[in-house]
Write a protein that holds these residues in place. Sequence first.
Motif, PDB file in Angstrom:
ATOM      1  N   ARG A   1       0.757  -1.195   0.030  1.00  0.00           N
ATOM      2  CA  ARG A   1       0.088   0.116  -0.126  1.00  0.00           C
ATOM      3  C   ARG A   1       0.864   1.326   0.016  1.00  0.00           C
ATOM      4  NH1 ARG A   1      -2.630  -3.390   4.144  1.00  0.00           N
ATOM      5  NH2 ARG A   1      -4.339  -4.409   3.162  1.00  0.00           N
ATOM      6  N   HIS A   2       2.258   1.129   0.069  1.00  0.00           N
ATOM      7  CA  HIS A   2       3.099   2.420   0.145  1.00  0.00           C
ATOM      8  C   HIS A   2       3.970   2.431  -1.106  1.00  0.00           C
ATOM      9  CE1 HIS A   2       1.643   3.059   4.280  1.00  0.00           C
ATOM     10  NE2 HIS A   2       1.702   1.947   4.398  1.00  0.00           N
ATOM     11  N   ALA A   3       4.204   3.265  -1.683  1.00  0.00           N
ATOM     12  CA  ALA A   3       5.165   3.289  -2.769  1.00  0.00           C
ATOM     13  C   ALA A   3       6.467   3.082  -2.542  1.00  0.00           C
ATOM     14  CB  ALA A   3       5.249   4.614  -3.360  1.00  0.00           C
ATOM     15  N   ALA A   4       6.985   3.265  -1.081  1.00  0.00           N
ATOM     16  CA  ALA A   4       8.256   3.249  -0.914  1.00  0.00           C
ATOM     17  C   ALA A   4       8.694   1.963  -0.747  1.00  0.00           C
ATOM     18  CB  ALA A   4       8.386   3.784   0.500  1.00  0.00           C
ATOM     19  N   PHE A   5       7.815   0.985  -0.627  1.00  0.00           N
ATOM     20  CA  PHE A   5       8.374  -0.760  -0.860  1.00  0.00           C
ATOM     21  C   PHE A   5       8.035  -1.350  -2.222  1.00  0.00           C
ATOM     22  CE2 PHE A   5       6.908   0.276   3.468  1.00  0.00           C
ATOM     23  CZ  PHE A   5       8.143   0.205   4.229  1.00  0.00           C
ATOM     24  N   ARG A   6       7.320  -0.547  -3.063  1.00  0.00           N
ATOM     25  CA  ARG A   6       7.137  -1.168  -4.566  1.00  0.00           C
ATOM     26  C   ARG A   6       8.383  -1.104  -5.374  1.00  0.00           C
ATOM     27  NH1 ARG A   6       2.591   2.487  -5.222  1.00  0.00           N
ATOM     28  NH2 ARG A   6       0.756   1.821  -3.406  1.00  0.00           N
ATOM     29  N   ALA A   7       8.553  -2.146  -6.050  1.00  0.00           N
ATOM     30  CA  ALA A   7       9.838  -2.197  -7.063  1.00  0.00           C
ATOM     31  C   ALA A   7       9.540  -1.134  -8.038  1.00  0.00           C
ATOM     32  CB  ALA A   7       9.978  -3.608  -7.413  1.00  0.00           C
TER      33      ALA A   7
ATOM     34  N   ALA B   1      12.947   2.597   4.313  1.00  0.00           N
ATOM     35  CA  ALA B   1      11.711   2.456   3.613  1.00  0.00           C
ATOM     36  C   ALA B   1      10.457   2.937   4.643  1.00  0.00           C
ATOM     37  CB  ALA B   1      11.637   1.279   2.962  1.00  0.00           C
ATOM     38  N   CYS B   2      10.679   2.313   5.747  1.00  0.00           N
ATOM     39  CA  CYS B   2       9.704   2.559   6.821  1.00  0.00           C
ATOM     40  C   CYS B   2       9.461   4.084   7.141  1.00  0.00           C
ATOM     41  CB  CYS B   2       9.958   1.869   8.198  1.00  0.00           C
ATOM     42  SG  CYS B   2       9.646   0.041   7.984  1.00  0.00           S
ATOM     43  N   ASP B   3      10.560   4.886   7.244  1.00  0.00           N
ATOM     44  CA  ASP B   3      10.561   6.375   7.444  1.00  0.00           C
ATOM     45  C   ASP B   3       9.869   6.955   6.455  1.00  0.00           C
ATOM     46  OD1 ASP B   3      11.830   5.710   9.910  1.00  0.00           O
ATOM     47  OD2 ASP B   3      13.650   6.297   9.198  1.00  0.00           O
ATOM     48  N   VAL B   4      10.041   6.526   5.252  1.00  0.00           N
ATOM     49  CA  VAL B   4       9.671   7.440   4.001  1.00  0.00           C
ATOM     50  C   VAL B   4       8.006   6.846   3.821  1.00  0.00           C
ATOM     51  CG1 VAL B   4       9.513   7.396   1.370  1.00  0.00           C
ATOM     52  CG2 VAL B   4      11.638   7.164   2.668  1.00  0.00           C
ATOM     53  N   ALA B   5       7.584   5.699   4.066  1.00  0.00           N
ATOM     54  CA  ALA B   5       6.309   5.415   4.136  1.00  0.00           C
ATOM     55  C   ALA B   5       5.624   5.967   5.252  1.00  0.00           C
ATOM     56  CB  ALA B   5       6.118   3.985   3.735  1.00  0.00           C
TER      57      ALA B   5
ATOM     58  N   LEU C   1       3.479  -1.157  14.478  1.00  0.00           N
ATOM     59  CA  LEU C   1       3.303  -2.428  14.576  1.00  0.00           C
ATOM     60  C   LEU C   1       4.045  -3.508  13.522  1.00  0.00           C
ATOM     61  CD1 LEU C   1       2.116  -5.291  15.826  1.00  0.00           C
ATOM     62  CD2 LEU C   1       0.180  -5.060  14.199  1.00  0.00           C
ATOM     63  N   PHE C   2       3.952  -2.796  12.228  1.00  0.00           N
ATOM     64  CA  PHE C   2       4.308  -3.409  11.135  1.00  0.00           C
ATOM     65  C   PHE C   2       5.715  -3.092  10.933  1.00  0.00           C
ATOM     66  CE2 PHE C   2      -0.072  -3.439   9.582  1.00  0.00           C
ATOM     67  CZ  PHE C   2      -0.193  -4.854   9.612  1.00  0.00           C
ATOM     68  N   ARG C   3       6.297  -1.783  11.208  1.00  0.00           N
ATOM     69  CA  ARG C   3       7.642  -1.734  11.429  1.00  0.00           C
ATOM     70  C   ARG C   3       8.511  -2.541  12.565  1.00  0.00           C
ATOM     71  NH1 ARG C   3      10.578   3.780  10.826  1.00  0.00           N
ATOM     72  NH2 ARG C   3      12.547   3.443  12.190  1.00  0.00           N
ATOM     73  N   ASP C   4       8.043  -2.682  13.512  1.00  0.00           N
ATOM     74  CA  ASP C   4       8.541  -3.762  14.730  1.00  0.00           C
ATOM     75  C   ASP C   4       8.592  -4.961  14.113  1.00  0.00           C
ATOM     76  OD1 ASP C   4       8.616  -1.381  16.039  1.00  0.00           O
ATOM     77  OD2 ASP C   4       6.776  -1.642  17.427  1.00  0.00           O
ATOM     78  N   LEU C   5       7.459  -5.606  13.544  1.00  0.00           N
ATOM     79  CA  LEU C   5       7.287  -6.844  13.087  1.00  0.00           C
ATOM     80  C   LEU C   5       8.446  -7.176  12.202  1.00  0.00           C
ATOM     81  CD1 LEU C   5       6.030  -9.532  12.416  1.00  0.00           C
ATOM     82  CD2 LEU C   5       4.369  -8.471  10.848  1.00  0.00           C
ATOM     83  N   GLY C   6       8.520  -6.192  11.058  1.00  0.00           N
ATOM     84  CA  GLY C   6       9.835  -6.380  10.049  1.00  0.00           C
ATOM     85  C   GLY C   6      11.038  -6.265  10.838  1.00  0.00           C
ATOM     86  N   THR C   7      11.303  -5.417  11.794  1.00  0.00           N
ATOM     87  CA  THR C   7      12.492  -5.315  12.315  1.00  0.00           C
ATOM     88  C   THR C   7      12.670  -6.947  13.150  1.00  0.00           C
ATOM     89  OG1 THR C   7      12.206  -3.146  12.721  1.00  0.00           O
ATOM     90  CG2 THR C   7      13.852  -4.122  14.266  1.00  0.00           C
ATOM     91  N   LYS C   8      11.812  -7.201  13.849  1.00  0.00           N
ATOM     92  CA  LYS C   8      11.788  -8.610  14.498  1.00  0.00           C
ATOM     93  C   LYS C   8      12.264  -9.611  13.576  1.00  0.00           C
ATOM     94  CE  LYS C   8      11.693 -11.648  17.747  1.00  0.00           C
ATOM     95  NZ  LYS C   8      10.693 -11.660  18.618  1.00  0.00           N
ATOM     96  N   LEU C   9      11.697  -9.624  12.400  1.00  0.00           N
ATOM     97  CA  LEU C   9      11.853 -10.671  11.469  1.00  0.00           C
ATOM     98  C   LEU C   9      13.221 -10.620  10.938  1.00  0.00           C
ATOM     99  CD1 LEU C   9       8.776 -10.634   8.976  1.00  0.00           C
ATOM    100  CD2 LEU C   9       9.326 -12.065  10.868  1.00  0.00           C
ATOM    101  N   LEU C  10      14.011  -9.650  10.800  1.00  0.00           N
ATOM    102  CA  LEU C  10      15.115  -9.458  10.488  1.00  0.00           C
ATOM    103  C   LEU C  10      16.068  -9.711  11.356  1.00  0.00           C
ATOM    104  CD1 LEU C  10      15.042  -6.101   8.292  1.00  0.00           C
ATOM    105  CD2 LEU C  10      15.265  -8.553   7.450  1.00  0.00           C
ATOM    106  N   ALA C  11      15.912  -9.307  12.916  1.00  0.00           N
ATOM    107  CA  ALA C  11      16.680  -9.862  14.031  1.00  0.00           C
ATOM    108  C   ALA C  11      16.593 -11.405  13.921  1.00  0.00           C
ATOM    109  CB  ALA C  11      15.993  -9.300  15.086  1.00  0.00           C
ATOM    110  N   ASN C  12      15.359 -12.121  13.471  1.00  0.00           N
ATOM    111  CA  ASN C  12      15.573 -13.584  13.499  1.00  0.00           C
ATOM    112  C   ASN C  12      16.240 -14.164  12.550  1.00  0.00           C
ATOM    113  OD1 ASN C  12      13.391 -13.595  15.623  1.00  0.00           O
ATOM    114  ND2 ASN C  12      11.768 -13.869  14.205  1.00  0.00           N
ATOM    115  N   HIS C  13      16.463 -13.397  11.451  1.00  0.00           N
ATOM    116  CA  HIS C  13      17.194 -13.770  10.219  1.00  0.00           C
ATOM    117  C   HIS C  13      18.540 -13.653  10.947  1.00  0.00           C
ATOM    118  CE1 HIS C  13      14.458 -13.143   6.442  1.00  0.00           C
ATOM    119  NE2 HIS C  13      13.684 -13.502   7.550  1.00  0.00           N
TER     120      HIS C  13
END
Length: 573
Positions: free
Chosen positions: A96-102, A171-175, A180-192
Amino acid sequence: MRPQLLALRAANQYRTRDIMAYLGLRYYFANQCARRDRWAEEVSPHLVINRSSSAYFQSLHFKDIRVDGQVGYRDIFLPGPNESFAEAALLAECSRHAAFRAPDFVFSYRLAEGEDTQGLYKPYFTGLQERQQQIAAVCKADVGQIVRYTDIKRFYPNISGELAISAWLKACDVAQIASLFRDLGTKLLANHALVCQNAAHGKGLLTGPMFSHLIANLVLRDVDETMSAAFPNRYFRYVDDVVLVGSTVGVAAGRAQLAGMLSELGLDLHDAGAGKDFELAARDWLIGEADFSGNDSQGWMFFVRDLKQFLISQAPSRANLATKFSEEGFRIPLPDYSVEVSDARYQDRFFGQLRRYPWLLSKIFRQTTPSALLLSARILRTEFTERLLHFLEAGQNLDVYARKRVISKIRYFAGRLLYLAKAEDLPLIAERLRQYPELVMLAEILHAVGTRDITRLLKMGGNAAQSAAQPLKLIPGEITCQVQSWGPAERQGLAILRANGISVAGPADDELNRFALWNERGHQLMQSGDPFIQEVACLHGISNHPRHPAILQTALDRGEELAFDATTPIDTY
């Protein structure tokens, strides 16, 4: 209750990638409440963010045959079902945010939008077609140009955790995406990053999770924009595969510029002049302009479309069709949609459509019949065999571009003949394919299905076993297996076949095979120290018998795509 949009996207996406990840999702969606988008958007992220340990299944996928003759594998990490569902909600929010679209010049992993249900991303073939059309337009404008292919080495494993989190937060800052979703992405990358560290795998970004594809595109965003500005309408990227079009001098300078920027990110191109890095004249490239036009695939696409329409609209006749296919030596998987279509609301809508559009009655019940589908399968068998033999005759002494095109064609037709050709012909085809190192896995799949000897198949990794499982279980008879040493790859392949309901003699002392067999003590896996096994075992629940074969035989919903594992890009990570 029907699964909603995000459940369908997640199931369709992971169905083609790994059967263990898909099984986990199917058990997750057995809970009717968990099929809702609201669950994905609110409950799943909360569970991921607050979980102390992450759950990933480390799947070994065939990569190549090394110089010492041993099989090389890709480590693919598939998230557990709850994380996969949270990931679906995260990617939907990002769309839903242009900052994440290819951007337009990046053709891979474009986020699904609107009512798309085929996956979390748009179909990969659509991007390939569009890239081909745009390259053709540029080449036709000046046939005196050069087309340069190049490729990034070990793209995902070489993306560091620091780069990944930096690209994500930018990208999160731009969008200004919700916290909740910013934290979710951050947690996923920490898991990785943690899994990479523990498994000694790569620099911080996992290969396998769908979120990784979004991050990879974000990491390259500045590089893409700089290169596109230097090569307006002549820079094309598909995952790690880059094409530049221009003058000989300009393209050479562009490749050097690209290599320099990637180096600053800790990434490298393959060596110039090697199989993945080569150039050719635009007029020569145009010989292959129509390679992704869909001419080769049209008959198969129509066949699959009609097959699914038949299975949904005439579910009681599925057994009759299966018998007809089997009698003529076809091995076409026919998932059961009967539970879905027995829904009263579906039947009301279906018969309402027939009343409004009487021509549907003729098309569905008179044109899409077992006899018509059988005739289509016969025509495809003959046509694809002739086409395959034609391309095999092209030989191996081709230049890099011609070989790249021929290999793609051979893979397309041989993959579909796994389902269409007579069983006695498969070993003969396999023997021809073995002459091409790029096709050795496909050769072993065809050989295993044709001979029912899986000895060599099992060491090829999980993606090979998954591809062979569908047709193998449709042929009655004993499986031959003479594996001398049961390593991790062989055990994974064994578990995948067993999960499909195929009886194979072999070890059962590891947790993955215990899960696949699910004997009377299967419930003990709910206490497993492996978070992935523990999660899927808990979702499987108490039972005296494994539920996997029945799950894999039935469709989640009429929106679930028909899966042909040997034809889907399960080796394109």
